[in-house]
Design a protein around this motif. Structure first.
Motif, short mmCIF file in Angstrom:
data_model
loop_
_atom_site.label_atom_id
_atom_site.label_comp_id
_atom_site.label_asym_id
_atom_site.label_seq_id
_atom_site.Cartn_x
_atom_site.Cartn_y
_atom_site.Cartn_z
N GLN A 31 0.81 -1.22 0.00
CA GLN A 31 0.00 0.00 0.00
C GLN A 31 0.85 1.27 0.00
O GLN A 31 0.30 2.37 -0.02
CB GLN A 31 -0.94 0.00 1.21
CG GLN A 31 -1.99 -1.11 1.15
CD GLN A 31 -2.82 -1.19 2.41
OE1 GLN A 31 -2.72 -0.32 3.29
NE2 GLN A 31 -3.65 -2.22 2.51
N GLY A 32 2.16 1.15 0.06
CA GLY A 32 3.02 2.30 -0.05
C GLY A 32 3.43 2.94 1.26
O GLY A 32 4.06 4.01 1.24
N LYS A 33 3.12 2.33 2.39
CA LYS A 33 3.48 2.93 3.67
C LYS A 33 4.99 2.92 3.90
O LYS A 33 5.54 3.82 4.53
CB LYS A 33 2.76 2.20 4.81
CG LYS A 33 1.25 2.37 4.79
CD LYS A 33 0.59 1.67 5.97
CE LYS A 33 -0.92 1.88 5.95
NZ LYS A 33 -1.60 1.21 7.10
N LEU A 34 5.64 1.89 3.38
CA LEU A 34 7.08 1.82 3.55
C LEU A 34 7.78 2.96 2.80
O LEU A 34 8.82 3.45 3.24
CB LEU A 34 7.60 0.47 3.06
CG LEU A 34 9.12 0.27 3.11
CD1 LEU A 34 9.59 0.28 4.57
CD2 LEU A 34 9.52 -1.03 2.43
N ALA A 35 7.22 3.39 1.69
CA ALA A 35 7.86 4.43 0.88
C ALA A 35 8.03 5.73 1.66
O ALA A 35 8.97 6.49 1.42
CB ALA A 35 7.05 4.67 -0.39
N LYS A 36 7.12 5.97 2.64
CA LYS A 36 7.22 7.21 3.41
C LYS A 36 8.47 7.24 4.28
O LYS A 36 8.89 8.33 4.69
CB LYS A 36 5.96 7.36 4.28
CG LYS A 36 4.67 7.48 3.46
CD LYS A 36 3.45 7.58 4.36
CE LYS A 36 2.18 7.68 3.52
NZ LYS A 36 0.97 7.75 4.37
N GLU A 37 9.04 6.08 4.59
CA GLU A 37 10.25 6.03 5.40
C GLU A 37 11.46 6.56 4.63
O GLU A 37 12.53 6.73 5.21
CB GLU A 37 10.52 4.60 5.86
CG GLU A 37 9.42 4.00 6.72
CD GLU A 37 9.24 4.79 8.02
OE1 GLU A 37 10.25 5.32 8.54
OE2 GLU A 37 8.10 4.86 8.53
N LEU A 38 11.29 6.83 3.35
CA LEU A 38 12.40 7.37 2.57
C LEU A 38 12.85 8.73 3.09
O LEU A 38 14.03 9.09 2.95
CB LEU A 38 11.97 7.48 1.09
CG LEU A 38 13.05 7.94 0.10
CD1 LEU A 38 14.15 6.91 -0.01
CD2 LEU A 38 12.43 8.21 -1.27
N ASP A 39 11.94 9.46 3.72
CA ASP A 39 12.30 10.79 4.23
C ASP A 39 13.32 10.73 5.36
O ASP A 39 13.92 11.75 5.70
CB ASP A 39 11.04 11.51 4.72
CG ASP A 39 10.13 11.93 3.57
OD1 ASP A 39 10.66 12.13 2.46
OD2 ASP A 39 8.91 12.02 3.78
N PHE A 40 13.52 9.55 5.94
CA PHE A 40 14.40 9.44 7.11
C PHE A 40 15.74 8.77 6.79
O PHE A 40 16.53 8.54 7.70
CB PHE A 40 13.69 8.66 8.22
CG PHE A 40 12.39 9.26 8.64
CD1 PHE A 40 12.35 10.36 9.48
CD2 PHE A 40 11.18 8.75 8.16
CE1 PHE A 40 11.14 10.92 9.86
CE2 PHE A 40 9.97 9.31 8.54
CZ PHE A 40 9.95 10.40 9.39
N VAL A 41 15.97 8.48 5.54
CA VAL A 41 17.25 7.85 5.19
C VAL A 41 18.35 8.90 5.16
O VAL A 41 18.08 10.11 5.13
CB VAL A 41 17.17 7.12 3.83
CG1 VAL A 41 16.10 6.06 3.84
CG2 VAL A 41 16.94 8.11 2.70
N SER A 42 19.59 8.48 5.16
CA SER A 42 20.71 9.41 5.23
C SER A 42 20.82 10.25 3.96
O SER A 42 20.33 9.86 2.89
CB SER A 42 22.01 8.63 5.45
OG SER A 42 22.30 7.83 4.32
#
Length: 492
Positions: free
Chosen positions: A80-91
């Motif tokens: 559903q794309g929820k994991l994609a939002k974690e991209l904002d927290f990568v280095s």
């Protein structure tokens, strides 16, 4: 903790990312805890953006925060794309590299689009890259410079959808292959006489019988099938068969799951019962289709959450089902025709239309060829004429050409060049023919005057003699007695 690569496999994104060679030698087996796992081998997913997909996942794996979220996120949330939002927290380093990867991919697509335009003859047509990039759903073409959350979301969803359709496309390709093979066989029969067709049909039926004559094929994923692998491939006692040990033994990349390639490797022994590459009657393309059918069957039976992976828990649950112990007989391809009669008729009609179109194009090309040949003949003729003209001019320059017939001397006529271009030679200076005696000038003048005057009237009537220059050292003759050329023909 499973790698980010494998976690995305849960979302059907990278179910093809790790593979096991089908020919792997497992006859020398150690205990599960001692087994040395082979390094994972990459297999092309078949997607046209396979390289871009792999590079993105590789760099996301390098971020600790994203890797942890990947491990703890539910598979449905990933889809559903929820994991994609974690991209904002990568280095920042990872984000910078992802930006670079996206710019390279957009550049690659634009190059492909431009190349396609050139091939189709649109060299002078301006290419609207933004409009054409819309067909590539796995990235956000409106922002070609930075990799954002939307890009990762699109990449996951596109890969999921494309991989789910991959098996369907493979089945369609195999169906077309089988219909074409039958079409070519029928066309070959049309070229034979009655006796030849009879022999060919007999040979065809004999090959079918030989192919169908093989040992029993165990039901894929059944206890009998797995115990056969345990005994023949792993070299273990069939009485000691243990599902959990079997799973750990054949989970060759050690990730706790059977992916599709690991499952297909389990069917090699069954396929060897049916197909032998050295036999005329066995088709290796059909063998790969049979392998695909077996893998799909096991996935449908065992993969309860439909993530295209078989976990240890799913595998152990399947071994307790009645179907695992008492499976139905497995029907091979020769018992299941890949196409229907209606599909074959439609295929034949499609081939006929394609053949007609090709014949029209061939006729048009032949006409163009004949026109070009005629033009070439005309050009060759013109070329020969030009070469001949050039050669003629070269000959005129390199050799003396005789004067035209009207310019040649006849009898006592005076050459025109002598009458117009040169002054008259005094008689006393004209040479005599060999053997002639010198004659007094006065006697010559009396003898030749009438004839010479007549000649002068015809040839030199327009030339004033007083204006004719004399050679150095000569006196000018009297105006009333012009000097006449000596005609040696009248000398006695």
């Amino acid at each position: 903790i499973r790698s980010g690569y494998d976690c995305l496999v849960l979302a059907s994104v990278m179910s093809w990312a790790k593979a096991v060679p089908i020919s792997i030698d497992k006859t020398k087996v150690k205990l599960p805890e001692e087994t040395v796992k082979e390094p994972p081998q990459s297999v092309d997913t078949g997607l046209h953006y396979d390289r871009y997909l792999r590079e993105v996942i590789d760099f996301l794996e390098k971020d600790q925060h994203f890797r942890e979220k990947l491990h703890n996120t539910d598979m449905e949330d990933i889809k559903q794309g929820k994991l994609a939002k974690e991209l904002d927290f990568v280095s920042h380093h990872v984000r910078t590299k992802l930006d670079e990867l996206k710019r390279q991919e957009v550049s690659r697509l634009r190059t492909l689009i431009k190349a396609k335009q050139d091939i189709e003859g649109g060299n002078d047509i301006a290419v609207d890259h933004q409009a054409l990039l819309k067909q590539f759903e796995y990235l956000n073409h409106m922002n070609p410079h930075t990799f954002e959350v939307e890009d990762l979301d699109r990449l996951i969803k596109s890969a999921t959808k494309d991989l789910e359709n991959y098996d369907k496309e493979r089945h369609e390709e195999f169906k077309r292959y089988e219909m074409m093979k039958e079409h070519e066989r029928q066309e070959h029969l049309k070229t034979l006489d009655e006796e030849g067709r009879r022999k060919e049909e007999e040979h065809y039926e004999e090959m079918k019988k030989k192919h169908a004559d093989h040992p029993k094929v165990n039901h894929p994923g059944s206890k009998d099938q797995l115990k056969e692998v345990w005994e023949e491939a792993d070299g273990l006692d069939p009485e000691d068969f243990d599902p959990k040990t079997f799973f750990n033994l054949h989970d060759t990349n050690g990730d706790g799951f059977f992916d599709e390639q690991e499952l297909e490797a389990l069917f090699t022994k069954e396929l060897e019962k049916i197909y032998d590459p050295t036999n005329e009657e066995d088709d290796m393309v059909e063998m790969e289709e049979e392998r695909l059918r077996m893998r799909e069957h096991v996935m449908n039976e065992v993969d309860s959450n439909k993530d295209r992976l078989v976990s240890l828990d799913e595998f152990l649950v399947a071994t307790k089902k009645k179907e695992f112990l008492e499976p139905d007989s497995w029907e091979t391809l020769e018992q299941n025709q890949a196409y229907t009669d209606e599909e074959m008729r439609e295929f034949e009609e499609q081939l006929a239309r394609q053949e007609e179109d090709l014949n029209l194009k061939a006729a048009d090309l032949q006409k163009q060829r004949e026109d070009l040949e005629r033009q070439q003949e005309q050009l060759n003729a013109q070329k020969v004429e030009l070469q001949q003209a050039v050669e003629h001019m070269e000959r005129l320059k390199t050799q003396k050409v005789p004067p035209p017939p009207e310019m040649q001397l006849e009898g006592n006529a005076v050459p025109e060049s002598q009458g117009h271009d040169q002054p008259p030679v005094p008689p006393e200076h004209q040479p005599l023919p060999p053997g002639h005696q010198d004659i007094p000038l006065e006697q010559q003048q009396q003898h030749d005057a009438p004839q010479n005057q007549q000649d002068l009237g015809q040839e030199h009537q327009n030339i004033p003699q007083e204006n004719q220059p004399l050679p150095p050292g000569h006196n000018s003759p009297p105006h009333d007695s012009p000097q006449m050329p000596l005609d040696h023909n009248n000398v006695p």
